[in-house]
Design an enzyme around this catalytic site. Structure first.
Site, PDB file in Angstrom:
ATOM      1  N   HIS A 234       0.832  -1.212   0.000  1.00  0.00           N
ATOM      2  CA  HIS A 234       0.000   0.000   0.000  1.00  0.00           C
ATOM      3  C   HIS A 234       0.865   1.260   0.000  1.00  0.00           C
ATOM      4  O   HIS A 234       0.565   2.229   0.702  1.00  0.00           O
ATOM      5  CB  HIS A 234      -0.939   0.006   1.212  1.00  0.00           C
ATOM      6  CG  HIS A 234      -2.035  -1.014   1.147  1.00  0.00           C
ATOM      7  ND1 HIS A 234      -3.202  -0.813   0.448  1.00  0.00           N
ATOM      8  CD2 HIS A 234      -2.136  -2.257   1.688  1.00  0.00           C
ATOM      9  CE1 HIS A 234      -3.985  -1.883   0.566  1.00  0.00           C
ATOM     10  NE2 HIS A 234      -3.351  -2.782   1.307  1.00  0.00           N
ATOM     11  N   ASP A 297      -0.577  -5.253   5.708  1.00  0.00           N
ATOM     12  CA  ASP A 297      -1.608  -6.044   5.035  1.00  0.00           C
ATOM     13  C   ASP A 297      -1.426  -6.061   3.519  1.00  0.00           C
ATOM     14  O   ASP A 297      -0.814  -5.178   2.934  1.00  0.00           O
ATOM     15  CB  ASP A 297      -2.999  -5.508   5.369  1.00  0.00           C
ATOM     16  CG  ASP A 297      -3.191  -4.068   4.916  1.00  0.00           C
ATOM     17  OD1 ASP A 297      -2.267  -3.248   5.132  1.00  0.00           O
ATOM     18  OD2 ASP A 297      -4.251  -3.763   4.341  1.00  0.00           O
ATOM     19  N   GLU A 298      -1.979  -7.098   2.906  1.00  0.00           N
ATOM     20  CA  GLU A 298      -2.181  -7.201   1.457  1.00  0.00           C
ATOM     21  C   GLU A 298      -0.914  -6.925   0.642  1.00  0.00           C
ATOM     22  O   GLU A 298      -0.946  -6.202  -0.352  1.00  0.00           O
ATOM     23  CB  GLU A 298      -3.309  -6.259   1.023  1.00  0.00           C
ATOM     24  CG  GLU A 298      -4.651  -6.655   1.626  1.00  0.00           C
ATOM     25  CD  GLU A 298      -5.784  -5.732   1.220  1.00  0.00           C
ATOM     26  OE1 GLU A 298      -6.879  -6.238   0.952  1.00  0.00           O
ATOM     27  OE2 GLU A 298      -5.577  -4.499   1.190  1.00  0.00           O
ATOM     28  N   VAL A 299       0.179  -7.539   1.044  1.00  0.00           N
ATOM     29  CA  VAL A 299       1.416  -7.454   0.256  1.00  0.00           C
ATOM     30  C   VAL A 299       1.456  -8.710  -0.605  1.00  0.00           C
ATOM     31  O   VAL A 299       1.965  -9.749  -0.185  1.00  0.00           O
ATOM     32  CB  VAL A 299       2.646  -7.333   1.168  1.00  0.00           C
ATOM     33  CG1 VAL A 299       3.892  -7.067   0.331  1.00  0.00           C
ATOM     34  CG2 VAL A 299       2.451  -6.219   2.193  1.00  0.00           C
ATOM     35  N   GLU A 330      -1.704 -10.062   8.923  1.00  0.00           N
ATOM     36  CA  GLU A 330      -0.655 -10.692   8.132  1.00  0.00           C
ATOM     37  C   GLU A 330       0.686 -10.718   8.852  1.00  0.00           C
ATOM     38  O   GLU A 330       1.511 -11.604   8.597  1.00  0.00           O
ATOM     39  CB  GLU A 330      -0.508  -9.971   6.781  1.00  0.00           C
ATOM     40  CG  GLU A 330      -1.638 -10.222   5.802  1.00  0.00           C
ATOM     41  CD  GLU A 330      -2.780  -9.230   5.904  1.00  0.00           C
ATOM     42  OE1 GLU A 330      -3.475  -9.022   4.907  1.00  0.00           O
ATOM     43  OE2 GLU A 330      -2.987  -8.656   7.012  1.00  0.00           O
TER      44      GLU A 330
END
Length: 496
Positions: A234, A297-299, A330
């Site tokens: 992000h 998050d969300e890597v 995560e």
């Protein structure tokens, strides 16, 4: 006597025999002279004055006044900083708490019990309340990166948090679409990447004075700010500002869409660690609270070992700055120091690493997407919001139990509950509150009230009585079909 519609539901609330307390021009508010108590007294006097339309004087002594609201600190209460006792009789209101924060919570309860008679007279029924929260962390995370929200917007939200006894404002300050906080060591971040948002809007950012203004506003209401810089994913706003964070050495393009997972920092670039040290050191210095959130998050495009190294480095910088670390779930797949706060959100992910981290000593913050993500649509007809975690009607936000949601997580590891609202589709305060209300009140009760004391039918009756308050302060809200809301021109009642 009107119904008493306090949210969250207190541990004990009982009405007693006797006439109500009447708020009159002679009513005074009495506090001890300690600075933190004076601040609460001024806040309480302001709230009561707004209700009555006339100022309420704050004094250090009663001096024979015929109508008194008295605030005191007391050790004669259950353990916990926010425990309080509220006793209302004909001529006085006595509030005792273990701390200034507890007094604030008691004042909120008092405010919610004020009723207006047909002639405009304001009364509080004779009652006794004994109360304390179940969880110490009760929060709301607001994404100000996808769309920017002003200081005044955040002050309005802080008031709403205080009204429902929430005590954490988690600010998601950075994402692919914008960088929202000016940092002294990296001023180019806001020069290059603050002026964008989803859909190409103008964006914005908070300078140090504005961030301090937010901190002051929340402190008066017993709310702490947890700031978040989201890494190592992000980060398109960061890589747009600094090309040395990319393998090519060139800045990335501005991004105004809503996809996730495509941007990341690079473990092997020499600029990465100095960047992390600068931004987290600055952020820690700018906010007085205990915690800094590092995201995580969300890597989706990064080797796990490299991800773990960057998460570990960011966490070490935060600890070096004297703060405690918070991260999204995560980070539970990486080595964590005991006491790290791991925030659960992704209902579709394998919970095993999260469970293992909790069993190894991590603290758990519950924000399940299917219950507490308040940017989810209410139903298929809702114009705003997303649907990846399903639809969340009011009862969905109310009927869940944090301590047993994920099998294997030790109940004692759960330190709190936090709602979240992501702003891909939300552009202004009205749209934001239309997704928060009434669901934020439901999550607040989950966080404050013990499960054996929660009851949907009781809650739905109480929350209906809060709608006139939302209307009076100008908050947009969702008229859930699961609640019998009062109609226009309803009889006088709750004045809060």
């Amino acid at each position: 006597m009107p119904d008493v519609a306090v949210i969250p539901r207190p541990v004990l609330l009982e009405t007693t025999d006797g006439p109500p307390f009447v708020l009159t021009a002679a009513t005074i508010l009495v506090v001890d002279s300690a600075p933190e108590l004076v601040a609460v007294g001024v806040l309480a006097a302001d709230l009561l004055g707004r209700l009555s339309g006339r100022p309420v004087e704050v004094r250090y002594t009663e001096g024979g006044a015929p109508s008194v609201v008295r605030l005191r600190l007391s050790e004669d209460l259950p353990a916990g900083d926010e425990a309080y006792r509220l006793v209302v009789s004909e001529h006085r209101v006595d509030i005792d708490a273990r701390s200034a924060a507890g007094l604030v919570r008691a004042v909120v309860t008092l405010r919610q019990t004020v009723s207006s008679l047909g002639d405009g007279t304001l009364t509080v029924p004779a009652l006794r309340v004994e109360d304390h929260p179940r969880y110490a962390w009760r929060g709301l995370s607001i994404d100000v990166a996808r769309h920017f929200f002003t200081v005044d917007d955040l002050k309005a939200i802080i008031g709403l948090l205080a009204h429902y006894k929430l005590n954490v404002l988690h600010l998601h300050l950075t994402d692919d679409q914008g960088w929202r906080v000016h940092l002294p060591s990296r001023p180019h971040l806001t020069r290059a990447s603050a002026g964008t948002s989803v859909g190409g809007g103008p964006g914005g950012f908070y300078n140090p004075a504005q961030l301090a203004e937010i901190v002051v506003a929340r402190a008066a209401r017993g709310i702490r700010v947890v700031p978040e810089i989201d890494v190592p994913g992000h980060v398109n706003a960061a890589t747009h500002a600094y090309g040395d964070l990319t393998p090519s050495g060139e800045p990335t393009d501005v991004y105004t869409g809503i996809e996730v997972g495509f941007s990341r920092l690079h473990d092997d670039l020499p600029a990465t660690r100095p960047f992390l040290r600068d931004v987290f050191t600055d952020l820690a210095a700018m906010t007085p609270g205990e915690y800094v959130h590092i995201g995580g998050d969300e890597v989706l495009t990064m080797d796990h070992d490299k991800y773990a190294r960057l998460v570990g480095y960011a966490a070490s910088v935060v600890r070096d700055a004297g703060k405690k670390v918070v991260g999204w779930q995560e980070i539970s797949s990486t080595p964590l120091e005991p006491g790290t706060v791991v925030q659960y959100w992704d209902i579709n992910a394998d919970p095993a690493p999260f469970v293992a981290a909790a069993q190894a000593g991590a603290h758990v913050l519950m924000s399940p997407g299917s219950r507490a993500y308040l940017d989810m649509k209410y139903d298929a007809t809702t114009e705003l919001g997303l649907e990846w975690a399903g639809h969340i009607e009011l009862r969905d936000a109310y009927d869940w139990e944090p301590s047993t949601l994920i099998p294997g997580v030790p109940p004692e590891s759960v330190i709190g509950v936090e709602a979240a609202v992501w702003t891909e589709t939300l552009t202004d305060l009205g749209e934001l509150t239309s997704m928060l209300l009434p669901r934020l009140a439901a999550v607040a009760e989950v966080a404050w009230t013990a499960p054996q004391d929660r009851d949907w039918d009781d809650f739905s009756g109480r929350v209906a009585q809060h709608a006139p308050f939302w209307d009076r302060v100008g908050f947009r809200w969702h008229a859930s079909p699961q609640v019998s809301w009062p109609g226009p021109g309803s009889a006088p009642g709750a004045a809060f």
